[in-house]
Scaffold this motif. Sequence first.
Motif, PDB file in Angstrom:
ATOM      1  N   LEU A 771       0.839  -1.203   0.000  1.00 21.85           N
ATOM      2  CA  LEU A 771       0.000   0.000   0.000  1.00 21.85           C
ATOM      3  C   LEU A 771       0.871   1.249   0.000  1.00 21.85           C
ATOM      4  O   LEU A 771       0.586   2.225  -0.700  1.00 21.85           O
ATOM      5  N   MET A 772       1.945   1.228   0.769  1.00 23.81           N
ATOM      6  CA  MET A 772       2.844   2.377   0.806  1.00 23.81           C
ATOM      7  C   MET A 772       3.606   2.514  -0.510  1.00 23.81           C
ATOM      8  O   MET A 772       3.828   3.632  -0.992  1.00 23.81           O
ATOM      9  N   ILE A 773       3.989   1.381  -1.094  1.00 22.84           N
ATOM     10  CA  ILE A 773       4.689   1.427  -2.383  1.00 22.84           C
ATOM     11  C   ILE A 773       3.790   2.024  -3.455  1.00 22.84           C
ATOM     12  O   ILE A 773       4.235   2.835  -4.284  1.00 22.84           O
ATOM     13  N   VAL A 774       2.509   1.632  -3.440  1.00 25.54           N
ATOM     14  CA  VAL A 774       1.563   2.188  -4.410  1.00 25.54           C
ATOM     15  C   VAL A 774       1.471   3.703  -4.244  1.00 25.54           C
ATOM     16  O   VAL A 774       1.435   4.444  -5.245  1.00 25.54           O
ATOM     17  N   GLY A 775       1.436   4.189  -2.990  1.00 29.56           N
ATOM     18  CA  GLY A 775       1.402   5.627  -2.754  1.00 29.56           C
ATOM     19  C   GLY A 775       2.618   6.323  -3.335  1.00 29.56           C
ATOM     20  O   GLY A 775       2.509   7.385  -3.955  1.00 29.56           O
ATOM     21  N   GLY A 776       3.812   5.725  -3.149  1.00 29.22           N
ATOM     22  CA  GLY A 776       5.029   6.303  -3.719  1.00 29.22           C
ATOM     23  C   GLY A 776       5.006   6.284  -5.234  1.00 29.22           C
ATOM     24  O   GLY A 776       5.445   7.246  -5.886  1.00 29.22           O
ATOM     25  N   ILE A 777       4.493   5.195  -5.825  1.00 27.98           N
ATOM     26  CA  ILE A 777       4.446   5.080  -7.285  1.00 27.98           C
ATOM     27  C   ILE A 777       3.515   6.129  -7.879  1.00 27.98           C
ATOM     28  O   ILE A 777       3.808   6.712  -8.934  1.00 27.98           O
ATOM     29  N   ILE A 778       2.393   6.397  -7.209  1.00 33.04           N
ATOM     30  CA  ILE A 778       1.460   7.410  -7.712  1.00 33.04           C
ATOM     31  C   ILE A 778       2.141   8.771  -7.794  1.00 33.04           C
ATOM     32  O   ILE A 778       2.047   9.481  -8.801  1.00 33.04           O
ATOM     33  N   VAL A 779       2.841   9.140  -6.712  1.00 30.38           N
ATOM     34  CA  VAL A 779       3.539  10.431  -6.718  1.00 30.38           C
ATOM     35  C   VAL A 779       4.648  10.447  -7.763  1.00 30.38           C
ATOM     36  O   VAL A 779       4.825  11.429  -8.491  1.00 30.38           O
ATOM     37  N   LEU A 780       5.398   9.332  -7.862  1.00 24.17           N
ATOM     38  CA  LEU A 780       6.473   9.251  -8.855  1.00 24.17           C
ATOM     39  C   LEU A 780       5.924   9.368 -10.269  1.00 24.17           C
ATOM     40  O   LEU A 780       6.495  10.073 -11.116  1.00 24.17           O
ATOM     41  N   PHE A 781       4.814   8.696 -10.551  1.00 22.43           N
ATOM     42  CA  PHE A 781       4.228   8.723 -11.889  1.00 22.43           C
ATOM     43  C   PHE A 781       3.806  10.137 -12.274  1.00 22.43           C
ATOM     44  O   PHE A 781       4.106  10.620 -13.375  1.00 22.43           O
ATOM     45  N   VAL A 782       3.109  10.818 -11.352  1.00 24.23           N
ATOM     46  CA  VAL A 782       2.667  12.181 -11.649  1.00 24.23           C
ATOM     47  C   VAL A 782       3.867  13.108 -11.827  1.00 24.23           C
ATOM     48  O   VAL A 782       3.891  13.957 -12.735  1.00 24.23           O
ATOM     49  N   ALA A 783       4.867  12.934 -10.971  1.00 24.74           N
ATOM     50  CA  ALA A 783       6.055  13.782 -11.071  1.00 24.74           C
ATOM     51  C   ALA A 783       6.785  13.566 -12.384  1.00 24.74           C
ATOM     52  O   ALA A 783       7.225  14.517 -13.042  1.00 24.74           O
ATOM     53  N   MET A 784       6.909  12.308 -12.802  1.00 20.89           N
ATOM     54  CA  MET A 784       7.627  12.010 -14.035  1.00 20.89           C
ATOM     55  C   MET A 784       6.921  12.551 -15.272  1.00 20.89           C
ATOM     56  O   MET A 784       7.555  12.861 -16.274  1.00 20.89           O
ATOM     57  N   LEU A 785       5.606  12.650 -15.205  1.00 24.30           N
ATOM     58  CA  LEU A 785       4.888  13.257 -16.324  1.00 24.30           C
ATOM     59  C   LEU A 785       5.379  14.682 -16.558  1.00 24.30           C
ATOM     60  O   LEU A 785       5.586  15.114 -17.701  1.00 24.30           O
ATOM     61  N   ILE A 786       5.576  15.409 -15.468  1.00 23.96           N
ATOM     62  CA  ILE A 786       6.043  16.792 -15.575  1.00 23.96           C
ATOM     63  C   ILE A 786       7.504  16.837 -16.001  1.00 23.96           C
ATOM     64  O   ILE A 786       7.892  17.556 -16.936  1.00 23.96           O
TER      65      ILE A 786
END
Length: 806
Positions: A771-786
Amino acid sequence: MIKNYFTIAFRNLLKHRLFTAVHVIGLTIAFAMAVVLFLAAVFDLSFDGFHVKKDKLYQVYFETNPVTGKDESATMPVPFAPTAEDELKGLANIARYGDAGGVLVRHGDKEIGMTTRFVDPSFLDMFSFPLIEGEKSSVLSDLKNIALTEYAAEKLFGTLDIVGKQVELNMQGTWEPYTVSGLLADFPSNSTFQFDAFVRFENYPGYLAGMDKWDWRNHTVYVELLDQVSAAQFQEDSKAFIGKYFKSEIDNLKRDGAQVNGDGAYKSLKLLPLSEMHFNSMSPGGSHVASFFPWMLLIISALILFIACTNFINLSLASSFTRTKEIGMRKTLGARPFQLVVQFWMEAFLICLFSFLVGAALAWAILPQFNALMAYNLQFGELITLQNSLLLLIFFFVVTLAAGAYPGFVMTRFNLMNVLRGTGIRLDSGKNLRKALSVGQFAIAIILVISTLVVVQQINFMNTKPLGYNKSGVVSIPIGNHIDPEVALQRMRTELAALPEVTSVTGTDVNMGMGLDGASMTSKMGFDYQSRHITTNWLRVDYDYLKTMEIDLLEGRDFSRSFSTDTTSVLINEQMAALLGEENPIGKTLDISGEDLTIIGVVNDFNFKTLHSEVEPLTMCLQPSNWPVSYIFVRLNSDALSHSMASIENVWKSVNPKYESNPSFLDENTQRMYEKEQRLSKIIVNGAVFAIFISCLGLFALALLMMNQRVKEIGVRKVLGAKVSTIVYLLSGDFVRLIGIAFILAAPLAWWIMNQWLDNFAYRIDVSVWLMIVGGIIVLFVAMLIVVTQSLRAAMVNPVKSLRTE
């Protein structure tokens, strides 16, 4: 001079429209969120603060520590208050407060239900509820006096000129005359006490029967201490009083293996300060919130503002590369560092001022939607107080100084010759601080995202967990005071038998969950069994209760019309059977309130309370004469539930034309029990969304800063044959590392915070690593888009254009 600063600042903001727009958008959203959350937090923290004597007012409660764990109870016996007033030192005032729910009040042909409370005359001396008409000393001078609020007066009389007029009250099946002796102003929304009318406590149902009973508790008590007496001193002085009047209960606690409390007593009298009532489950009416909730609102608003300020700093630094020549010329012409700092601060001030004003307007516009979403009744005008205005002004100037002074200080340290030559401009100064701020941004976003996932998953778990009964397809009908409950139940059984979709009908005195009538309660009984004191939850049910609720019968039989003795029989759950310590409890007799009740069946443990607590011992009885039903349950076997509900409402309207509360489905009732958790979920979800959005602006700033620093490096790499993908990977690597560091810092903190919150539930999920990894991946994914978008833009630039100034 100041006018010159303003003029130049305004020109610079217009010249750099892109950065100005990003500044304004980020800060406006942050200010709007901060203002709304600040309003909500201040509202919760202000509860009961309007009472003049608030620092000396307390709610009385008992603390014991039986083998089942620490127990706190605010219900008091009827003789407690008058006896304590005579024998306990340190009391300036004491008042009883009885809650009997709704009471029918009649004037002429108009008959309405009012939330009526039963209090002692001293209640008005202790609490600052302003009287519009009447005198405090005489409002409750007679046992048949009643005081009404403005709302109740308008509703019943249509006017506020009511003092001296006659009304009738129906509390126990008979109408009795009362004289209106006072008109109260409507209570403020931040008052824990909320009711329409009050009468003398001597009218409280059960008062006469409980006058001399110290083991029968049915109301709460509030005290006002003398100025020189502290709460700790009063609690210590009350030990002898408790030992004298509760000796038999203390002896039972000792016999049953109870532990002593922190003060060395088996039963202690404690005081709950008025300022803490709104945050305590013993609060009258049960409308309490968790004590951390308003502080959480302030923390979330502070975190969002921190992210916005961080973006401001990074964007200001990023834009400085387009202004190096300007800075060099100013320093050449004699500008002092202080003047440059003031110039940059002035620009920050204008942006912050405009953002704050727009943010305040946005907060005003979204406040109605926030109220609807979060079940608040906030008014924007409540913010305009001297104290709140000063706090906001101080906070505003701190933000402008932090966001404007630091970038200005860094930019004044540029080497003058390098600036004028356009070479060697690298922003190494403050580099670690900028990275730390960025890591802080990502960490906050990750914590909020993980928290959102945990809260949503816990709420989904509570809504889908098997409760031991089938809540789907069951309609709950509050009976109210306009009809005899037993008559209503029998008539509904007869009328609903004609509807083919109705499979069973039953009655009970306690609703499941929280219905549309707003009531949510339980009842407990205590008795001795085999030289042990037993406490059980008490539930009055009617025939077909197990069938209607689809509760499993494990042993024995259900209540049956074939057995006339079932009015002296009970059903118990598994926890109650275990508490009794009987392998086969069927046929055992319980002596409760002087009556022998025989156990005829054992049912499975079902969650009749919220999932915050484990299933407790439960005893179900069938005693129409002693325990009237308050709700009718109807089980439907239909796919068209809305149509069936309409049919049931029509039948109920014909049986009870004066009904006030509408029927509701049990599955909706159980969801209403978790409104606080749903409010928390909405706040964290929205906070996470805005945090990520504003963080994306910060990523844009940081990416732009890096691209501006490495324009020529990228050009050289492309000339030497580097691929676009290689350059994108090179430019994105720093951001991945920053997010990785943020995740390492945020994940343990989010895990700890969420486990602290989940400890409030007896039935809960586990915060898994995934669950914590998924939270980190969500932030990483959005950040990488930018970041990848900015990296691609930089990598696709013609290298000739990048290198032509060399």
